[in-house]
Write a protein that holds these residues in place. Structure first.
Motif: not given
Length: 282
Positions: A62-66, A78-87
């Motif tokens: 919940k503290t991470l950004t998509i 098609g060359h992208q992935l979903c990521g979770l980022r810490c800000d």
């Protein structure tokens, strides 16, 4: 259309790891699931938390950004992935969704295959994903020193090798191959094989790995002119000097080059390094 445009659901699900992304991913179908809708629906399998390799703690999702993560430099969906980022402080990726589940960064840099050790050629899509993570996330976002250059994303057909230590990817080097187009927008080609990027993770430095990679590159092209992309970093300058000091037979064929490595854009590396040494000692 971006891959990640929905919030992470609250449902919790964890899975036992049998293989890691570099072992699993052989094609784009393996990478991104069957289609875009499947990729978004897979967000329901998000775990409660992911281990942050920089902060050193478990991060509640919940503290991470998509955030979208581009594997290559072409910007194709098609060359992208979903990521979770810490800000927190300097933004950095904590995990990526690959082959239907979420992985933290250290898991992506791991392998259960055989186990892997030493230099291995980049061949599969899984290898290229791992190269992108080492380059874009580990080096550019975290371990790059202020005086070091930012590496651009590698193209989908980049040649190179990954350095493995007991099933952990700890470094890489990439090569611009002679005769390949520099870009799709210019008719010029690389006029010699050139070592373009090289990196060893901080925890694995001072163990001779970078020296091993440089000598591996030199040995891969015996009796050919080969180049190093300008400018060389201070550590790479020292490594090359020590190698060429010992390997006299290679001094006349190793160059420091600006693209494309033609006659007017290169200087002999040994003479240049030796002149710099003399100047600093005078």
């Amino acid at each position: 259309m971006a891959l990640c445009n929905k919030p992470v659901p609250k449902k919790i699900k964890t899975e036992k790891i049998d293989d890691y992304p570099v072992d699993l991913v052989k094609s784009f179908r393996d990478l991104n699931d069957a289609n875009y809708d499947t990729q978004l629906n897979g967000l329901r399998e998000t775990p409660n938390s992911l281990h942050c390799w920089i902060c050193g703690v478990e991060k509640n999702i919940k503290t991470l950004t998509i955030k979208d993560f581009d594997i290559f430099d072409d910007g194709l969906r098609g060359h992208q992935l979903c990521g979770l980022r810490c800000d927190r402080e300097k933004p950095h990726f904590v995990g990526l969704k690959v082959a239907g589940r979420w992985w933290n960064i250290e898991e992506i840099l791991s392998s259960e295959s055989n186990p892997r050790n030493g230099l291995m050629e980049i061949k599969t899509l899984g290898d290229r994903l791992l190269l992108s993570v080492l380059n874009t996330i580990v080096y550019n976002q975290h371990e790059k020193a202020s005086e070091e250059p930012m590496f651009e994303s590698h193209p989908p057909n980049e040649a190179g090798k990954i350095m493995w230590q007991s099933g952990k990817a700890v470094g890489f080097y990439t090569v611009k191959k002679k005769g390949k187009l520099i870009s799709h927008f210019l008719p010029e080609v690389w006029e010699m094989n050139m070592l373009d990027t090289i990196f060893v993770r901080k925890d694995y430095r001072s163990k001779g790995l970078a020296k091993h990679m440089v000598e591996d590159f030199i040995d891969d092209f015996p009796k050919e002119y080969i180049g190093f992309s300008y400018p060389l970093t201070v550590p790479l300058t020292s490594i090359c000097f020590n190698i060429l000091k010992r390997r006299k037979e290679d001094r006349d064929r190793v160059w420091e080059c600006r693209e494309p490595g033609g006659m007017h854009g290169r200087i002999n590396l040994w003479r240049s390094l030796k002149a710099d040494k003399m100047l600093k000692s005078s």
